[in-house]
Design an enzyme around this catalytic site. Sequence first.
Site, PDB file in Angstrom:
ATOM      1  N   LYS A  44      -7.380  -2.755 -69.010  1.00  0.00           N
ATOM      2  CA  LYS A  44      -6.930  -1.464 -68.474  1.00  0.00           C
ATOM      3  C   LYS A  44      -7.934  -0.373 -68.842  1.00  0.00           C
ATOM      4  O   LYS A  44      -8.288   0.460 -68.007  1.00  0.00           O
ATOM      5  CB  LYS A  44      -5.563  -1.093 -69.040  1.00  0.00           C
ATOM      6  CG  LYS A  44      -4.418  -1.784 -68.354  1.00  0.00           C
ATOM      7  CD  LYS A  44      -3.094  -1.296 -68.931  1.00  0.00           C
ATOM      8  CE  LYS A  44      -2.023  -2.329 -68.736  1.00  0.00           C
ATOM      9  NZ  LYS A  44      -0.814  -2.162 -69.478  1.00  0.00           N
ATOM     10  N   GLN A  82       2.690  -1.026 -74.376  1.00  0.00           N
ATOM     11  CA  GLN A  82       2.469  -2.426 -74.033  1.00  0.00           C
ATOM     12  C   GLN A  82       3.606  -3.301 -74.563  1.00  0.00           C
ATOM     13  O   GLN A  82       3.950  -3.232 -75.737  1.00  0.00           O
ATOM     14  CB  GLN A  82       1.110  -2.877 -74.605  1.00  0.00           C
ATOM     15  CG  GLN A  82       0.691  -4.256 -74.200  1.00  0.00           C
ATOM     16  CD  GLN A  82       0.479  -4.395 -72.691  1.00  0.00           C
ATOM     17  OE1 GLN A  82      -0.109  -3.527 -72.054  1.00  0.00           O
ATOM     18  NE2 GLN A  82       0.983  -5.465 -72.120  1.00  0.00           N
ATOM     19  N   ASP A 125       4.160   3.025 -65.678  1.00  0.00           N
ATOM     20  CA  ASP A 125       4.655   1.654 -65.504  1.00  0.00           C
ATOM     21  C   ASP A 125       5.886   1.635 -64.593  1.00  0.00           C
ATOM     22  O   ASP A 125       6.290   0.570 -64.119  1.00  0.00           O
ATOM     23  CB  ASP A 125       5.062   1.061 -66.868  1.00  0.00           C
ATOM     24  CG  ASP A 125       4.077   0.007 -67.355  1.00  0.00           C
ATOM     25  OD1 ASP A 125       3.267  -0.478 -66.524  1.00  0.00           O
ATOM     26  OD2 ASP A 125       4.111  -0.320 -68.549  1.00  0.00           O
TER      27      ASP A 125
END
Length: 293
Positions: free
Chosen positions: A53, A97, A120
């Site tokens: 990322k 995460q 997200d």
Amino acid sequence: MSARILDGAAIAAEIQLEVRERTAKLVARGIVPNLTVLLVGEDPASQIYVRSKNRACHEAGMASATITLPADTPEAELLARIDRLNADASVHGILCQMPLPSHIDADKVLRRIDPAKDVDGFHPMNVGKLVLGDPTAFLPATPAGIQEILRRSDISTRGARAVVVGRSTIVGRPMANLLLQPGPGGDATVTVCHSRTRDLPAICREADLLVVAIGRAHFLGADAVQPGATVIDVGINRIADPTAKKGYRVVGDVDFDAVREIAGAITPVPGGVGRMTIAMVLQNTLLAAERQA
Ligand code: NDP
């Protein structure tokens, strides 16, 4: 006849290029989109994913930072970190995460992220907006990426019979909702299957579009596919392979070699859906920065 291969890697590269061009316009106005990732613990797969990322952000001209915290970080400290990032105007997107260590309540963490920075798309506010068809929702990367693959490959979902196998909150359910929304990439008649579904192959055989997200290597075979159907394989499974350098290889939930002989189009693993996820996170971060600007 062998199915058309839907090249997720090429589509992801196309999206990343578009993101780079739009990012340059923001940067010219003095705004550098910034994605900040919180990583708790040392899960090797998470570390690889976070590094990818970061790299993709830099290639797109965005700023990115990773805040790495030890596995025994108290939940309160993680929440306090999120509060600080929520209040920091230079941070446009925040990701925590997953998976988190078991002493931390992941739901609480996801709910703490400012919905305007939730790139997200896991905050209940964004989930609710997705279900309501509100265009200001941040869409979860994997199902949104699948919709992009379909759109950019000119595969119409309008009036199609779609079957989604898997009902997780990050893939199956949002996928079903997106396919159901009115408009391009939607307008499908959707069935969602799961581990309690009776006679799964028979239901799958009715599908013009089959999305499989269950996490079982080569689970779905050609007997479950209608000739000419579009098959989207979300699964990422490691299987032992003594001939591979690492001793394993990554395969999907679909028996690719058998299904490609009957399907009309299919995503490979690797090189299909997986490649779209980071591209869609970048797109969401850019969107967040554009909105906050
Ligand atoms: P989850 O484990 O959260 O959900 C799996 C779903 O599959 C559940 O709904 C489960 O049903 C269903 N299921 C399990 N076994 C069967 C079965 N035998 N028949 C029918 N349904 C079954 O997984 P995720 O959705 O998070 O991930 C699915 C796969 O996709 C994994 O391989 C994961 O690695 C991959 N993935 C890939 C991404 C990408 O970027 N390409 C992103 C996210 C995930 P039930 O609810 O009844 O238990």
